[in-house]
Design an enzyme around this catalytic site. Structure first.
Site, PDB file in Angstrom:
ATOM      1  N   TYR A  62      35.738   2.933  32.920  1.00 39.34           N
ATOM      2  CA  TYR A  62      35.811   2.515  34.319  1.00 39.34           C
ATOM      3  C   TYR A  62      35.276   3.644  35.193  1.00 39.34           C
ATOM      4  CZ  TYR A  62      39.025  -1.131  32.643  1.00 39.34           C
ATOM      5  OH  TYR A  62      39.604  -2.186  31.975  1.00 39.34           O
ATOM      6  N   SER A 209      42.687  -9.884  33.956  1.00 37.00           N
ATOM      7  CA  SER A 209      42.059 -10.926  34.791  1.00 37.00           C
ATOM      8  C   SER A 209      42.944 -12.165  34.901  1.00 37.00           C
ATOM      9  CB  SER A 209      40.674 -11.309  34.242  1.00 37.00           C
ATOM     10  OG  SER A 209      39.790 -10.227  34.320  1.00 37.00           O
ATOM     11  N   GLY A 214      39.780 -12.897  40.611  1.00 36.25           N
ATOM     12  CA  GLY A 214      39.872 -13.193  42.039  1.00 36.25           C
ATOM     13  C   GLY A 214      39.684 -14.650  42.386  1.00 36.25           C
ATOM     14  N   PHE A 216      41.399 -17.320  41.589  1.00 42.09           N
ATOM     15  CA  PHE A 216      42.620 -18.026  42.000  1.00 42.09           C
ATOM     16  C   PHE A 216      43.255 -17.413  43.243  1.00 42.09           C
ATOM     17  CE2 PHE A 216      42.260 -19.304  37.524  1.00 42.09           C
ATOM     18  CZ  PHE A 216      42.252 -20.677  37.708  1.00 42.09           C
ATOM     19  N   ALA A 217      42.687 -16.324  43.730  1.00 39.86           N
ATOM     20  CA  ALA A 217      43.141 -15.753  44.993  1.00 39.86           C
ATOM     21  C   ALA A 217      42.322 -16.296  46.163  1.00 39.86           C
ATOM     22  CB  ALA A 217      43.056 -14.235  44.951  1.00 39.86           C
ATOM     23  N   GLY A 219      39.334 -18.629  45.612  1.00 43.75           N
ATOM     24  CA  GLY A 219      38.581 -19.842  45.351  1.00 43.75           C
ATOM     25  C   GLY A 219      37.085 -19.579  45.300  1.00 43.75           C
TER      26      GLY A 219
END
Length: 347
Positions: A62, A209, A214, A216-217, A219
């Protein structure tokens, strides 16, 4: 004062205890180009710990490396004792972004030593093989990890994106404490073999995930807000390509409608679904904003009835999703089997 909603769970059967929800730290310094405003990452990490989210997940890839350095900075001044620290090895980014997967003993040891130095700690709580090196028998990789446990450099061993057969072979060398895998309402292929294998062997399950990166946060509108360098716009994630996204928005709309009835957000509903899978499951949603972190913690207070779980199972049926979770070029558990131990010739 820790938030009482963040209960503690036993992760696996080897003794590791973590917060029931962790924090995926990748987005604090890598891969996702989050539009402003975002929280100072050190402030966000302090808020997480103060709220009871103490299980922190990073990796040497990362950044690369910058995420571990960030956590190393955070862990100073007495914070090390307050967290369960997980990091990973196995993915190397070479020139021009080319990726190599490595699991040979020399690399495993060198990667661990380097992570310890960047994190500025004496021991890593949970050390994962991030992706499986299909050129190296898993027994060889695990043998070196076992030595690192015996030397006190790591406490527990984990695998990420490993097949059921790879998990079994690894566990026979040294107990695996946790398997990290992608699991969410639109990524459920792990339920067929991998989840049952983990439960049979007493291995904890860490869901990365859990909000569909993201989706489902926010759309389908999420993609419109992303910077051009955000990896969710890349071809490696087919579900975010426009044709598939147009189809997948139906899934989001159904989750949104159900969340409205429940009085929670779609993200909280998606996380609650995972929390209701069992006390051996720890989702690790990532965020760069304190308000999103608080919202994610709120998912622990969302109670779902068996009927509501069944409804979500139907909404998130694999046939409802268009597009693979990764392109064929990305290694996953589906192509993580390694050669037999008898094939290995030490150089």
């Amino acid at each position: 004062m820790a938030d009482c909603r963040v209960r503690r769970i036993k992760l696996g059967s080897q003794g590791l205890e973590v917060s029931a929800q962790g924090l995926g730290c990748m987005s604090l310094s890598a891969f996702l180009s989050i539009p402003a405003p975002k929280t100072d990452p050190i402030a966000l990490l302090h808020h997480a710990i103060d709220s009871g989210v103490t299980f922190l997940d990073t990796a040497n890839s990362y950044g690369p490396e910058t995420n571990e350095l960030l956590l190393g900075k955070f862990l100073k001044n007495g914070m090390r004792e307050k967290v369960e620290l997980a990091t990973k090895f196995g993915i190397i980014y070479a020139a021009e972004g080319k990726r190599e997967i490595k699991g040979d003993p020399e690399y495993v040891r060198a990667a661990c030593e380097a992570s310890l130095k960047r994190l500025d700690v004496e021991c890593i709580d949970l050390y994962y093989q991030h992706r499986i090196d299909t050129r190296v028998p898993i027994e060889i990789t695990m043998g070196e990890l076992k030595k690192l446990v015996e030397e006190g450099k790591i406490k527990y061993i984990g695998l990420s994106e490993a097949s059921a057969s790879t998990i079994r072979r690894a566990h026979a060398v040294h107990p695996i404490t946790a398997v990290q895998l992608e699991w969410s309402l639109w990524s459920r292929d792990v339920e067929e073999e991998i989840i049952p294998t983990c439960r049979e062997l007493g291995i904890g399950i860490v869901a990365y995930s859990p909000l569909g990166r993201g989706f489902f946060a926010s759309g389908p509108k999420l993609v419109e807000k992303l910077d051009k360098n955000d990896f969710r716009k890349a071809s490696t994630l087919p579900r975010f390509q426009q044709e598939n996204l147009d189809h997948n928005k139906i899934l989001y709309e159904k989750v949104y409608a159900m969340s409205e009835k429940k009085g929670c957000t779609p993200a909280q509903l998606a996380l609650a679904w995972l929390h209701h899978q069992g006390d051996d499951v720890c989702p690790i949603p990532g965020t760069t904003r304190i308000e999103n972190l608080d919202q994610n913690i709120g998912a622990l207070s969302v109670k779902l009835t068996p009927e509501e779980m069944a409804e979500l199972e139907t909404i998130g049926h694999p046939d409802s999703v268009k597009g693979e979770r990764y392109s064929n070029a990305v290694p996953t558990f589906k192509n993580s089997d390694t050669p037999p131990l008898s094939s290995w010739k030490s150089v």
